[in-house]
Design a protein around this motif. Structure first.
Motif, short mmCIF file in Angstrom:
data_model
loop_
_atom_site.label_atom_id
_atom_site.label_comp_id
_atom_site.label_asym_id
_atom_site.label_seq_id
_atom_site.Cartn_x
_atom_site.Cartn_y
_atom_site.Cartn_z
N SER A 1 7.66 13.33 6.71
CA SER A 1 8.70 13.15 5.69
C SER A 1 8.06 13.18 4.31
O SER A 1 6.84 13.03 4.16
N LEU A 2 8.91 13.35 3.31
CA LEU A 2 8.43 13.34 1.93
C LEU A 2 7.79 11.99 1.61
O LEU A 2 6.74 11.91 0.96
N GLN A 3 8.41 10.93 2.12
CA GLN A 3 7.89 9.58 1.84
C GLN A 3 6.53 9.36 2.48
O GLN A 3 5.62 8.80 1.84
N SER A 4 6.36 9.81 3.73
CA SER A 4 5.07 9.61 4.40
C SER A 4 3.99 10.46 3.74
O SER A 4 2.84 10.04 3.61
N MET A 5 4.35 11.65 3.27
CA MET A 5 3.41 12.54 2.58
C MET A 5 2.92 11.91 1.28
O MET A 5 1.72 11.89 0.98
N VAL A 6 3.85 11.39 0.49
CA VAL A 6 3.48 10.77 -0.78
C VAL A 6 2.59 9.56 -0.54
O VAL A 6 1.54 9.39 -1.18
N ALA A 7 2.96 8.73 0.44
CA ALA A 7 2.15 7.54 0.75
C ALA A 7 0.73 7.94 1.15
O ALA A 7 -0.26 7.35 0.69
N TYR A 8 0.63 8.96 1.98
CA TYR A 8 -0.67 9.42 2.48
C TYR A 8 -1.51 10.02 1.36
O TYR A 8 -2.68 9.64 1.17
N GLU A 9 -0.94 10.96 0.61
CA GLU A 9 -1.75 11.66 -0.42
C GLU A 9 -2.09 10.75 -1.59
O GLU A 9 -3.21 10.78 -2.10
N VAL A 10 -1.14 9.93 -2.04
CA VAL A 10 -1.42 9.00 -3.14
C VAL A 10 -2.42 7.95 -2.67
O VAL A 10 -3.39 7.63 -3.38
N GLY A 11 -2.21 7.44 -1.46
CA GLY A 11 -3.09 6.40 -0.92
C GLY A 11 -4.52 6.88 -0.74
O GLY A 11 -5.48 6.10 -0.90
N ASN A 12 -4.69 8.16 -0.44
CA ASN A 12 -6.04 8.72 -0.21
C ASN A 12 -6.55 9.53 -1.41
O ASN A 12 -7.53 10.27 -1.29
N LYS B 1 13.67 10.42 -7.37
CA LYS B 1 13.41 8.98 -7.51
C LYS B 1 12.03 8.63 -6.94
O LYS B 1 11.26 7.88 -7.54
N LEU B 2 11.72 9.20 -5.78
CA LEU B 2 10.42 8.94 -5.15
C LEU B 2 9.27 9.41 -6.04
O LEU B 2 8.29 8.68 -6.25
N TYR B 3 9.40 10.62 -6.57
CA TYR B 3 8.35 11.16 -7.45
C TYR B 3 8.22 10.34 -8.73
O TYR B 3 7.12 10.11 -9.22
N ALA B 4 9.35 9.91 -9.27
CA ALA B 4 9.32 9.10 -10.50
C ALA B 4 8.62 7.77 -10.25
O ALA B 4 7.79 7.32 -11.07
N GLU B 5 8.91 7.17 -9.11
CA GLU B 5 8.30 5.86 -8.79
C GLU B 5 6.78 5.95 -8.71
O GLU B 5 6.08 4.98 -9.01
N HIS B 6 6.28 7.11 -8.31
CA HIS B 6 4.83 7.28 -8.16
C HIS B 6 4.22 8.08 -9.31
O HIS B 6 3.06 8.50 -9.23
N SER B 7 4.99 8.28 -10.37
CA SER B 7 4.53 9.03 -11.56
C SER B 7 3.99 10.41 -11.20
O SER B 7 2.93 10.84 -11.67
#
Length: 216
Positions: free
Chosen positions: A78-89, A205-211
């Motif tokens: 999902s988009l959410q899991s991708m953002v969490a993974y890439e931002v987190g790493n 919204k997801l992209y904005a939250e993570h800048s």
């Protein structure tokens, strides 16, 4: 089973965006990719004029399919899991000053698709709400200037603006959607465009939250 070309219509594509969203608002990337492929078919059916967008979209879809099929594919469900993974790493180029180290990161790739989706959504909304004699080139240019133009070089912007001048009439556009008369097409857009809008809004919204909205 009918002829696949005659079964092809814009309503099917727009409604397919509904499948991208789970009940808790996750954006499923497999459905997102499939839905975009349908939009590319629609753009290509209108002739070479939109190839500057559809070619770019196709290359981005290939990157996303590569990530989905990679050993890390589960992180790209999902988009959410991708953002969490890439931002987190730290696999995303948050710092705009340096050259992109991760030009093919999922976050950057989907951002390009996200911007193009907004352009198409605004253009189709313009077709839906405009009078019969509205200029499609103006509608398309307005949508482009609001969305993609800021990210394109001057040369591309000039070429695109000239290309838009050759767009067919509003009636031709609406009939190309393969859902019947112009009136039926307008009605269909009213029903189906919210599905794209929902996916766009959740992604925004997801992209904005993570800048992540200005990734280089």
């Amino acid at each position: 089973m009918g002829d696949p070309e005659s079964d092809f219509n814009l309503k099917v594509i727009l409604v397919s965006f509904k499948q991208c969203l789970t009940e808790d608002g996750q954006v499923l990337l497999d459905h997102y990719i499939t839905s975009w492929k349908g939009l590319v078919r629609f753009l290509n059916s209108l002739g070479a004029i939109f190839s500057f967008i559809s070619k770019d979209v196709v290359s981005k879809l290939q990157i996303m399919e590569g990530l989905r099929n990679s050993p890390q594919g589960e992180h790209y469900t999902s988009l959410q899991s991708m953002v969490a993974y890439e931002v987190g790493n730290k696999l995303v180029d948050i710092d705009r000053r340096s050259r992109p180290r991760y030009p093919n990161s999922g976050c950057r790739t989907v951002l390009r698709l996200h911007r193009a989706l907004r352009w198409l959504q605004l253009f189709l909304e313009g077709l839906r709400t405009s009078p019969e004699d509205a200029s499609t080139s103006t509608l398309c240019s307005d949508a482009y200037n609001t969305t993609l133009a800021a990210y394109h070089s001057w040369i591309i912007r000039q070429a695109v603006t000239v290309a838009f001048c050759t767009l067919p009439t509003r009636k031709v556009f609406l009939e190309a959607m393969n859902v019947g008369s112009s009136e039926q097409a307008v009605e269909m857009l009213g029903e189906a465009l919210p599905f794209i809008e929902n996916v766009y809004d959740i992604s925004q919204k997801l992209y904005a939250e993570h800048s992540l909205l200005d990734l280089p």
